[in-house]
Scaffold this motif. Structure first.
Motif, PDB file in Angstrom:
ATOM      1  N   PRO A   1     -26.915 -45.075   5.487  1.00  0.00           N
ATOM      2  CA  PRO A   1     -27.461 -44.971   4.130  1.00  0.00           C
ATOM      3  C   PRO A   1     -26.942 -43.721   3.412  1.00  0.00           C
ATOM      4  N   VAL A   2     -26.924 -43.789   2.100  1.00  0.00           N
ATOM      5  CA  VAL A   2     -26.476 -42.655   1.289  1.00  0.00           C
ATOM      6  C   VAL A   2     -27.358 -41.448   1.572  1.00  0.00           C
ATOM      7  N   SER A   3     -28.651 -41.674   1.775  1.00  0.00           N
ATOM      8  CA  SER A   3     -29.562 -40.558   2.053  1.00  0.00           C
ATOM      9  C   SER A   3     -29.158 -39.803   3.315  1.00  0.00           C
ATOM     10  N   ALA A   4     -28.616 -40.515   4.279  1.00  0.00           N
ATOM     11  CA  ALA A   4     -28.150 -39.837   5.492  1.00  0.00           C
ATOM     12  C   ALA A   4     -26.917 -38.998   5.202  1.00  0.00           C
ATOM     13  N   LEU A   5     -26.075 -39.487   4.301  1.00  0.00           N
ATOM     14  CA  LEU A   5     -24.898 -38.701   3.917  1.00  0.00           C
ATOM     15  C   LEU A   5     -25.316 -37.424   3.190  1.00  0.00           C
TER      16      LEU A   5
ATOM     17  N   SER B   1     -14.175 -30.764  -2.456  1.00  0.00           N
ATOM     18  CA  SER B   1     -14.561 -31.688  -3.522  1.00  0.00           C
ATOM     19  C   SER B   1     -15.652 -32.600  -2.969  1.00  0.00           C
ATOM     20  N   VAL B   2     -16.280 -33.329  -3.885  1.00  0.00           N
ATOM     21  CA  VAL B   2     -17.339 -34.261  -3.475  1.00  0.00           C
ATOM     22  C   VAL B   2     -17.052 -35.627  -4.092  1.00  0.00           C
ATOM     23  N   PRO B   3     -17.415 -36.688  -3.386  1.00  0.00           N
ATOM     24  CA  PRO B   3     -17.207 -38.031  -3.944  1.00  0.00           C
ATOM     25  C   PRO B   3     -18.197 -38.296  -5.080  1.00  0.00           C
ATOM     26  N   ASP B   4     -17.772 -39.104  -6.054  1.00  0.00           N
ATOM     27  CA  ASP B   4     -18.690 -39.481  -7.126  1.00  0.00           C
ATOM     28  C   ASP B   4     -19.686 -40.510  -6.585  1.00  0.00           C
ATOM     29  N   SER B   5     -20.633 -40.944  -7.432  1.00  0.00           N
ATOM     30  CA  SER B   5     -21.708 -41.829  -6.974  1.00  0.00           C
ATOM     31  C   SER B   5     -21.183 -43.171  -6.466  1.00  0.00           C
ATOM     32  N   ASP B   6     -20.192 -43.742  -7.148  1.00  0.00           N
ATOM     33  CA  ASP B   6     -19.621 -45.013  -6.684  1.00  0.00           C
ATOM     34  C   ASP B   6     -18.935 -44.834  -5.337  1.00  0.00           C
ATOM     35  N   MET B   7     -18.237 -43.723  -5.186  1.00  0.00           N
ATOM     36  CA  MET B   7     -17.546 -43.462  -3.934  1.00  0.00           C
ATOM     37  C   MET B   7     -18.542 -43.176  -2.805  1.00  0.00           C
ATOM     38  N   LEU B   8     -19.691 -42.552  -3.137  1.00  0.00           N
ATOM     39  CA  LEU B   8     -20.736 -42.321  -2.124  1.00  0.00           C
ATOM     40  C   LEU B   8     -21.244 -43.654  -1.577  1.00  0.00           C
ATOM     41  N   LEU B   9     -21.441 -44.626  -2.484  1.00  0.00           N
ATOM     42  CA  LEU B   9     -21.881 -45.953  -2.039  1.00  0.00           C
ATOM     43  C   LEU B   9     -20.832 -46.603  -1.141  1.00  0.00           C
ATOM     44  N   ALA B  10     -19.576 -46.519  -1.541  1.00  0.00           N
ATOM     45  CA  ALA B  10     -18.499 -47.094  -0.730  1.00  0.00           C
ATOM     46  C   ALA B  10     -18.398 -46.376   0.614  1.00  0.00           C
ATOM     47  N   LEU B  11     -18.587 -45.067   0.589  1.00  0.00           N
ATOM     48  CA  LEU B  11     -18.536 -44.264   1.814  1.00  0.00           C
ATOM     49  C   LEU B  11     -19.674 -44.644   2.761  1.00  0.00           C
TER      50      LEU B  11
ATOM     51  N   MET C   1     -23.087 -29.409   3.776  1.00  0.00           N
ATOM     52  CA  MET C   1     -23.949 -30.410   4.368  1.00  0.00           C
ATOM     53  C   MET C   1     -23.308 -31.796   4.239  1.00  0.00           C
ATOM     54  N   LEU C   2     -22.956 -32.221   3.035  1.00  0.00           N
ATOM     55  CA  LEU C   2     -22.321 -33.521   2.833  1.00  0.00           C
ATOM     56  C   LEU C   2     -20.990 -33.572   3.578  1.00  0.00           C
ATOM     57  N   SER C   3     -20.241 -32.488   3.486  1.00  0.00           N
ATOM     58  CA  SER C   3     -18.928 -32.466   4.138  1.00  0.00           C
ATOM     59  C   SER C   3     -19.067 -32.626   5.655  1.00  0.00           C
ATOM     60  N   GLU C   4     -20.040 -31.932   6.235  1.00  0.00           N
ATOM     61  CA  GLU C   4     -20.260 -32.043   7.690  1.00  0.00           C
ATOM     62  C   GLU C   4     -20.717 -33.449   8.075  1.00  0.00           C
ATOM     63  N   ASN C   5     -21.585 -34.028   7.254  1.00  0.00           N
ATOM     64  CA  ASN C   5     -22.087 -35.381   7.547  1.00  0.00           C
ATOM     65  C   ASN C   5     -20.968 -36.409   7.490  1.00  0.00           C
ATOM     66  N   ILE C   6     -20.102 -36.303   6.501  1.00  0.00           N
ATOM     67  CA  ILE C   6     -18.977 -37.243   6.403  1.00  0.00           C
ATOM     68  C   ILE C   6     -18.097 -37.121   7.645  1.00  0.00           C
ATOM     69  N   LYS C   7     -17.793 -35.888   8.013  1.00  0.00           N
ATOM     70  CA  LYS C   7     -16.919 -35.648   9.161  1.00  0.00           C
ATOM     71  C   LYS C   7     -17.568 -36.155  10.457  1.00  0.00           C
ATOM     72  N   ASN C   8     -18.843 -35.825  10.679  1.00  0.00           N
ATOM     73  CA  ASN C   8     -19.534 -36.244  11.914  1.00  0.00           C
ATOM     74  C   ASN C   8     -19.671 -37.758  12.005  1.00  0.00           C
ATOM     75  N   LEU C   9     -20.021 -38.394  10.884  1.00  0.00           N
ATOM     76  CA  LEU C   9     -20.171 -39.856  10.902  1.00  0.00           C
ATOM     77  C   LEU C   9     -18.822 -40.543  11.106  1.00  0.00           C
TER      78      LEU C   9
END
Length: 169
Positions: free
Chosen positions: A56-60, A39-49, A1-9
């Motif tokens: 928003p992070v919630s969308a990711l 792999s998954v980004p850590d919380s700081d990297m999620l904010l930067a992403l 789910m997160l991986s697909e969202n990162i790729k699509n966005l």
């Protein structure tokens, strides 16, 4: 789910993996691993992403974000075409109304001139002993005086306006 969202966005923003990696100060392989789910980004990297992808992070972390379908783009295109057609019709209607207003005003000016020429300004023959005739004659004289001096300019303006608002093509 997160991986697909990162790729699509990322794709929706028109970014390559390399460009996103540069924005986040990571290597391209890191972005690739996120998108593959290795792999998954850590919380700081999620904010930067979320900042880099302007979402928003919630969308990711939320549901899968689909790219717009070709049918959606076609529907939007058709709606825009209808709106453009309506605007063109409205503009054409305004142009026609203005064009005919200029023509009618020009005809009124010419008609008043004709009436004044044919009557020979008969108000001068009225008896000045009657105060009502004197006041009416004064107003009529003032109208003729102003009209004869301003009407030629108004007539020229209406003719120019009619010519400029005529249908082109």
């Amino acid at each position: 789910m997160l991986s697909e969202n990162i790729k699509n966005l990322r794709k929706a923003k028109g970014l390559s993996q390399e460009e996103l990696a540069v924005k986040l100060n990571v290597v391209r392989q890191t972005v690739s691993k996120w998108e593959q789910g290795l792999s998954v980004p850590d919380s700081d990297m999620l904010l930067a992403l979320s900042e880099a992808l302007e979402t928003p992070v919630s969308a990711l972390l939320g549901e899968t974000i689909d790219q717009p379908e070709a049918d959606d783009l076609k529907a939007i295109s058709e709606k825009l075409e209808v709106i453009n057609h309506q605007l063109a019709n409205r503009t054409e209607s305004k142009r026609k109304a203005l064009h005919w207003a200029f023509i009618i005003l020009a005809l009124v000016i010419v008609s008043v001139f004709a009436v004044l020429m044919l009557t020979g300004n008969s108000y001068m023959d009225w008896g000045n002993a009657d105060p009502e005739h004197l006041v009416l004659g004064t107003f009529l004289h003032a109208f003729v005086w102003v009209f004869v001096r301003l009407a030629p300019f108004a007539l020229i303006g209406t003719v120019i306006g009619a010519v400029l608002t005529r249908r082109k093509g």
